[in-house]
Motif scaffolding. Structure first.
Motif, short mmCIF file in Angstrom:
data_model
loop_
_atom_site.label_atom_id
_atom_site.label_comp_id
_atom_site.label_asym_id
_atom_site.label_seq_id
_atom_site.Cartn_x
_atom_site.Cartn_y
_atom_site.Cartn_z
N GLY A 59 0.57 -1.08 0.03
CA GLY A 59 -0.07 -0.25 0.11
C GLY A 59 1.05 0.79 0.24
O GLY A 59 0.43 1.87 -0.47
N GLY A 76 -2.40 -4.22 -1.72
CA GLY A 76 -1.62 -5.10 -0.70
C GLY A 76 -2.65 -6.78 -0.31
O GLY A 76 -1.78 -7.50 -0.54
N GLY A 135 -7.74 -8.16 6.65
CA GLY A 135 -8.99 -7.90 6.28
C GLY A 135 -9.58 -6.20 6.27
O GLY A 135 -10.55 -5.77 5.42
N THR A 141 0.49 -7.37 7.06
CA THR A 141 0.87 -8.70 7.79
C THR A 141 1.11 -9.11 9.16
O THR A 141 1.33 -9.97 9.92
CB THR A 141 0.78 -9.36 6.73
OG1 THR A 141 1.92 -9.20 6.03
CG2 THR A 141 -0.09 -9.26 6.08
N1 UDP Z 1 -2.51 -4.81 4.42
C1 UDP Z 1 -3.94 -4.17 4.91
N2 UDP Z 1 -4.47 -4.93 5.72
C2 UDP Z 1 -4.05 -5.45 6.39
C3 UDP Z 1 -2.23 -6.37 5.79
C4 UDP Z 1 -1.88 -5.84 4.44
O1 UDP Z 1 -4.10 -2.98 4.25
O2 UDP Z 1 -3.44 -6.19 7.62
C5 UDP Z 1 -2.16 -4.13 3.25
C6 UDP Z 1 -0.95 -3.41 2.74
O3 UDP Z 1 -0.50 -2.26 2.06
C7 UDP Z 1 0.59 -3.91 3.26
C8 UDP Z 1 0.13 -4.54 2.81
O4 UDP Z 1 -1.10 -5.63 2.14
O5 UDP Z 1 1.69 -3.11 2.51
C9 UDP Z 1 1.02 -6.17 2.03
O6 UDP Z 1 1.78 -6.36 3.37
P1 UDP Z 1 2.91 -6.12 3.84
O7 UDP Z 1 3.36 -5.12 3.74
O8 UDP Z 1 2.81 -6.38 5.75
O9 UDP Z 1 3.44 -7.70 3.61
P2 UDP Z 1 5.13 -8.50 4.02
O10 UDP Z 1 6.52 -6.76 3.71
O11 UDP Z 1 4.60 -8.63 5.27
O12 UDP Z 1 5.16 -8.51 2.24
#
Ligand code: UDP
Length: 248
Positions: A59, A76, A135, A141
């Motif tokens: 995001g 995301g 969600g 995450t």
């Molecule tokens: N995201 C969100 N709500 C959540 C988990 C994830 O909006 O509960 C979105 C957020 O934009 C985030 C993207 O999903 O940047 C990917 O998740 P994350 O950055 O945690 O992934 P990782 O860095 O673990 O690959």
């Protein structure tokens, strides 16, 4: 080797599936991670996984001239579904039994998240992959990992990284950086150590849920960690059993 945990929650960032800092899904990375996971379940350790989406879409990396913040977060969260399905497929090609559960409905692709059903799958030795984050936009995450671990009664979060734990500085850039063996949640928060975001760490702290930060890219390391061995940083209450076990 015997596992010291009965039920773990493994947090994988999306980047773990990509080739060194790149975008997308790399077959070799997927295969090696799946092998590590399968090895651990064969020891009898119940394994749940929360997977991120950063290798596809984050995001915060959106161009907000065209994609608004909340839509970026939705995208995301959708990215985590793609990763979860990839991981499921690869694990099943290795004859592991898996289920994917999503925080939001994707019923043509996977199950909805149902706590009791997830626990039942784990009890039956199935690997449960949680996708869709919390969600909700504005979360990560990592926070989803903390929430799910608490809900399913995991004994620990294993936070997979490219290095052997939490360091005083980036060990890939600074050779003098020192690894912390143990940290309390407060130390992580107060020193802004950026292991997981503050919401995730606070949830772990309030629920006395230990976090182990370790290197997933060392072959066989996940098994070592699950069996109480290997290099790592433990984040826990000072008086938690895992903390004591490591000190004694
Ligand atoms: N995201 C969100 N709500 C959540 C988990 C994830 O909006 O509960 C979105 C957020 O934009 C985030 C993207 O999903 O940047 C990917 O998740 P994350 O950055 O945690 O992934 P990782 O860095 O673990 O690959």
């Amino acid at each position: 080797m015997k596992p010291v945990f009965n039920r773990i929650l493994l947090k994988l960032s999306g980047q773990a599936l990509a080739e060194n800092g790149q975008f997308g899904i790399n077959s070799e990375s997927l295969i090696s991670i799946s092998k590590e996971i399968k090895e651990v379940t064969e020891l009898g350790c119940q394994t749940a996984i929360v997977i991120g989406g950063g290798n596809i879409f984050r995001g915060i990396t959106r161009d907000d001239r065209v994609i608004d913040e909340i839509t970026g977060d939705y995208m995301g969260m959708l990215a985590t579904v793609i990763n979860g399905l990839a991981l499921q497929s690869c694990l099943e090609k290795m004859n592991a039994i898996t289920r994917v559960q999503s925080s939001f409905e994707m019923r043509q692709f996977c199950e909805p998240y149902i706590r009791r059903r997830a626990i039942r799958h784990l009890e039956k030795g199935r690997i449960v992959i949680f996708v869709g984050g919390t969600g909700n936009p504005y979360f990560t995450t990592d926070t989803s990992a903390a929430l799910k671990a608490i809900e399913i009664g995991a004994e620990v979060i294993l936070k997979a990284t490219k290095v052997d734990g939490v360091y005083t500085d980036d060990p890939l850039k600074n050779k003098k950086a020192k690894r912390y063996e143990f940290l309390t949640y407060k130390e992580v928060l107060n020193n802004d150590l950026k292991v997981m975001d503050n919401t995730a760490i606070t949830l772990c702290m309030n629920n006395h849920l230990p976090v182990i930060v370790f290197n997933l890219f060392r072959k066989g390391n996940l098994k070592q960690i699950v069996c109480g061995k290997g290099l790592k940083t433990v984040i826990a209450d000072k008086n938690s059993t895992i903390f004591k076990r490591e000190v004694s």
